[in-house]
Enzyme design. Structure first.
Site, mmCIF file in Angstrom:
data_model
loop_
_atom_site.group_PDB
_atom_site.id
_atom_site.type_symbol
_atom_site.label_atom_id
_atom_site.label_comp_id
_atom_site.label_asym_id
_atom_site.label_seq_id
_atom_site.Cartn_x
_atom_site.Cartn_y
_atom_site.Cartn_z
ATOM 1 C CB ALA A 36 -0.912 -0.015 1.212
ATOM 2 C CG ASP A 39 -0.194 0.120 -4.735
ATOM 3 O OD1 ASP A 39 0.633 -0.141 -5.635
ATOM 4 O OD2 ASP A 39 -1.112 -0.647 -4.401
ATOM 5 C CB SER A 84 0.933 -4.266 -15.494
ATOM 6 O OG SER A 84 0.649 -4.020 -14.172
ATOM 7 C CG LEU A 85 -4.903 -4.708 -14.961
ATOM 8 C CD1 LEU A 85 -5.925 -5.249 -13.975
ATOM 9 C CD2 LEU A 85 -5.564 -4.452 -16.307
ATOM 10 C CE LYS A 117 -4.832 -5.411 -9.203
ATOM 11 N NZ LYS A 117 -3.796 -6.035 -8.412
ATOM 12 N NE ARG A 138 3.380 -9.268 -13.527
ATOM 13 C CZ ARG A 138 2.156 -8.776 -13.707
ATOM 14 N NH1 ARG A 138 1.829 -8.252 -14.840
ATOM 15 N NH2 ARG A 138 1.301 -8.806 -12.715
ATOM 16 C CD GLU A 180 -2.683 -12.577 -9.743
ATOM 17 O OE1 GLU A 180 -2.407 -12.370 -10.944
ATOM 18 O OE2 GLU A 180 -2.040 -12.088 -8.786
ATOM 19 C CE LYS A 320 -3.981 -2.154 -5.960
ATOM 20 N NZ LYS A 320 -2.719 -1.651 -6.310
HETATM 21 S S1 IVH Z 1 -6.911 -9.383 -15.463
HETATM 22 C C1 IVH Z 1 -3.753 -7.081 -18.643
HETATM 23 N N1 IVH Z 1 -8.033 -10.201 -13.281
HETATM 24 O O1 IVH Z 1 -3.408 -7.922 -11.046
HETATM 25 C C2 IVH Z 1 -3.811 -7.808 -17.375
HETATM 26 N N2 IVH Z 1 -5.775 -9.593 -13.167
HETATM 27 O O2 IVH Z 1 -2.413 -5.204 -11.234
HETATM 28 C C3 IVH Z 1 -5.183 -8.328 -17.159
HETATM 29 N N3 IVH Z 1 -4.806 -9.805 -10.946
HETATM 30 O O3 IVH Z 1 -1.432 -8.363 -13.888
HETATM 31 C C4 IVH Z 1 -5.266 -8.891 -15.821
HETATM 32 N N4 IVH Z 1 -6.583 -10.582 -9.956
HETATM 33 O O4 IVH Z 1 -1.558 -10.304 -12.105
HETATM 34 C C5 IVH Z 1 -6.918 -9.768 -13.845
HETATM 35 N N5 IVH Z 1 -9.195 -10.973 -11.455
HETATM 36 C C6 IVH Z 1 -8.064 -10.533 -11.988
HETATM 37 C C7 IVH Z 1 -6.891 -10.378 -11.245
HETATM 38 C C8 IVH Z 1 -5.761 -9.886 -11.873
HETATM 39 C C9 IVH Z 1 -5.322 -10.248 -9.802
HETATM 40 C C10 IVH Z 1 -3.423 -9.329 -11.098
HETATM 41 C C11 IVH Z 1 -2.794 -9.704 -12.399
HETATM 42 C C12 IVH Z 1 -2.543 -8.392 -13.087
HETATM 43 C C13 IVH Z 1 -2.418 -7.474 -11.931
HETATM 44 C C14 IVH Z 1 -2.631 -6.041 -12.310
#
Ligand code: IVH
Length: 674
Positions: A36, A39, A84-85, A117, A138, A180, A320
């Site tokens: 946190a 972030d 990543s997101l 998430k 990854r 994950e 988040k």
């Molecule tokens: S979709 C383009 N769904 O969070 C990446 N990611 O901060 C699409 N993560 O890289 C990822 N839970 O490692 C997706 N329900 C979820 C997730 C998830 C955890 C992780 C994943 C991603 C990261 C991004």
């Protein structure tokens, strides 16, 4: 220093600390600060980079996916990059994301695929003709580590995809399932409990332990740790095999790989926020940790078309949850003198949102605590707040300490902030106490002041009556006078039926004081009648004053360091906050400052120098009667600076900085007379 120069220096420090954090986290599986806190720093960096896009560089932590392949594992290139997101932290940022997308590809009935998430580590499972072939972490998103042997020990990763009639295409050719690796909270707890029993060091959290485990070179050790896998995506050479994320979830599950069952298709940002609020409340009930939601455009064709910016797809974001930690900068350490005369140092910082509420200050408890944590003015600190817990300064990030950071020394600060008082450090106690001040004495004085002519002006509340009420323990704070009954007062020696009834009625008459009288009446040190008027005119509502920040207050001309500190100290005192809550509950609350009607309505004036045609008071009166506000000092919100004779350059410069219009006396007369 120019803002850009300041930003450059700050960006450099932030980048280096974030890079350290990431290296430790992803490569060494060590955590130098909580996720946190990291972030929060990343968010600050991204914001600074948004403000100064010319300072963005390709190697900024905001531009790349963290983690490099470990030397011990075979490196494997991902067939499709593992992205990543981007994070969003509130409804505004989510709305902004939706707007950006709608501009690129407008749709009236958008479907969002919303998932929990998971707080784990990303991994890709490759199946060839339905048979598990390999698992890749990854890594940096392009190249990951081959952790096949380790992942084979995870029970929830099937070695063969389940035979299914409906989705049998997935059993031929290449199917990649991404998700994950994580550990359930209960499994983690049990593992730690057994380590504790054996006297072994404890693991920090499930996420770190999972990450550390998957990178072990010994698969038998991995097998002894209860890891799990949950999928969030499935990839095929032919994208048409998986038209939506909703279907992806169903396919994965049917093929025999665990997915989240809480996923939902939602049609609007409002619904997403409701869903997020629900899960933020209920996240504790889940068997695993989540740190937010993932929101994707359900239609994968549109998702693909939206493309990628930097490291993240445009078509998805991570929402988040309010982190229970955040970082901010200590602007000042003020000392508040509590109800009993004890001096408490309080850190005042740039407002920061922690666990959903804005935090402006936190008690540092006492001088020893400050020394132990080594908190200095100018330091970046980690603030912790969970649920209803009072915010705390967890620790300092010394890496971000500027050279001008100022050490806080309790005794000199007491002398500086309270020159009129003498303090003693009680033996065997860490606290400093104002000498000669008892709780009763403080209360008697503040009540006299509160009831005085220039404050609430309550008839019958002179020195003697106040002392009588306090001595009889009928009032414990200022708000208590509004709870007094005739009978209670009558029982006191100094009162009879009529005088008691008069006092009750006098008190009830002042339940809605003007804002300036109320502010003045609270007896905040250094806030005299004039400053109270300035504050009232500036903030207009009491709550605005209560939530003002140090820099906000300092903008008001005439409010210097000491006054600002004193106001912040007053509002940071728990007893004062309780008293304010009591006032509110009793229906005692100051009026808003409103200037309805009049051609100068909403306009704020400051007069500087001497006017020829009228005195300053008369001018102020004229402005007020025309609905304007007369401010005694320049603020950011001042509309006009009227300049008379003998005006200093400073004021004019400040007015120009704030885009306040500077006018002379002739122009002023034109405005008020036409
Ligand atoms: S979709 C383009 N769904 O969070 C990446 N990611 O901060 C699409 N993560 O890289 C990822 N839970 O490692 C997706 N329900 C979820 C997730 C998830 C955890 C992780 C994943 C991603 C990261 C991004």
């Amino acid at each position: 220093m120019s803002p850009k120069k300041q930003a450059t220096a700050r960006i450099k420090k932030l980048r280096s600390l974030i890079a350290d954090y990431r290296y430790n986290y992803h490569v060494l599986d060590k955590s130098i600060m909580s996720e946190a806190a990291a972030d929060s720093l990343k968010h600050e960096l991204t914001q600074l980079e948004q403000e100064f896009p010319e300072l963005i560089s390709p190697d900024s932590p905001s531009q790349r996916v963290a983690g490099e392949p470990l030397p011990g594992f075979k490196k494997i290139e991902h067939t499709t990059r593992m992205l990543s997101l981007n994070d969003v932290f509130n409804i505004e940022e989510l709305v902004a994301w939706e707007k950006r997308i709608n501009k690129l590809i407008p749709v009236s009935n958008r479907e969002f695929y919303v998932d929990l998430k998971l707080d784990g580590l990303a991994c890709a499972l490759v199946y060839q003709d339905g048979k598990f072939e390999r698992a890749i972490t990854r890594g940096d998103g392009v190249v990951g580590e081959d952790v096949t042997q380790n992942v084979l020990t995870i029970e929830s990763v099937p070695t063969h995809l389940r035979d299914t009639q409906r989705f049998k295409t997935f059993l031929t050719g290449r199917t990649e399932i991404r998700g994950e690796i994580l550990m359930y909270k209960a499994d983690f707890g049990a593992l730690n409990a057994s380590r504790k029993a054996k006297g072994l060091p404890l693991f920090a959290n499930p996420r770190n332990l999972s990450a550390g485990t998957i990178r072990q070179l010994d698969p038998s050790l991995v097998a002894s740790r209860p890891l799990r896998f949950r999928a969030w995506d499935i990839l095929r050479d032919n994208p048409a095999d998986v038209p939506t994320f909703e279907l992806a979830n169903e396919i994965i599950k049917t093929l025999g790989v665990a997915v989240n069952s809480q996923t939902k298709i939602l049609g609007s940002v409002d619904k997403i926020i409701n869903f997020a609020d629900k899960w933020e409340q209920e996240r504790q009930k889940l068997p695993f940790n989540i740190d937010g939601l993932v929101i994707k455009i359900n239609d994968r064709n549109v998702y693909q078309k939206l493309g990628v910016v930097g490291k993240a797809p445009r078509g998805a974001v991570a929402y988040k949850f309010a982190a229970e930690e955040a970082t901010t900068i200590v602007k000042d350490i003020v000392i508040s003198i509590g109800r009993t005369g004890v001096a408490t140092p309080v850190a005042v910082f740039d407002p920061v949102v922690v666990a959903g509420s804005t935090v402006r200050h936190a008690s540092l408890h006492n001088a020893d605590e400050i020394k132990r944590k080594d908190v200095r003015v100018g330091d970046t600190v980690v603030i912790y707040k969970a649920g209803d817990i009072i915010p705390q300064v967890l620790r300092v990030l010394p890496e971000l300490r500027p050279s001008h950071a100022k050490t806080f020394l309790m005794e000199p600060e007491l002398r500086r902030q309270y020159p009129e008082l003498e303090f003693v450090r009680i033996e065997n106690e860490v606290a400093y106490r104002a000498k000669g001040l008892t709780g009763k004495l403080i209360l008697t004085r503040s009540l006299e002041h509160f009831a005085s002519k220039s404050a609430l002006d309550i008839d019958g509340m002179g020195e003697k009556n106040v002392a009588t009420l306090v001595d009889a323990n009928l009032v414990k704070d200022l708000a208590d006078i509004f709870t007094l009954h005739k009978k209670q007062i009558m029982s006191l020696e100094r009162f009879a039926e009529l005088s008691a009834s008069n006092l009750v009625s006098a008190i009830s008459k002042v339940k809605t004081p003007t804002l300036s009288r109320f502010i003045f009446g609270l007896g905040i040190r250094h806030v005299g009648a004039q400053t109270a008027i300035d504050l009232a005119n500036h903030y207009r509502r009491f709550d605005n004053l209560g939530s003002s920040s140090y820099s906000d207050l300092k903008q008001i001309d005439g409010v210097g360091e000491i006054v600002a500190e004193s106001i912040l100290a007053w509002f940071s005192d728990d007893d004062n906050q309780k008293m304010l809550a009591k006032f509110r509950k009793l229906g005692v609350w100051p009026e808003e400052v409103k200037h309805v009607g009049g051609k100068l309505s909403g306009k704020k004036f400051v007069i500087t120098g001497t006017l020829e045609s009228m005195g300053r008071d008369v001018a102020a009166e004229k402005i007020r009667t025309l609905g304007g506000t007369f401010q005694s000092s320049l603020g950011r919100d001042t509309d006009f600076l009227v300049t008379g004779q003998n005006v200093g350059k400073g004021k004019i410069n400040k007015a120009n900085e704030n885009s306040t219009k500077v006018i002379d006396e002739k122009q002023f007369l034109q405005i008020i007379n036409t």
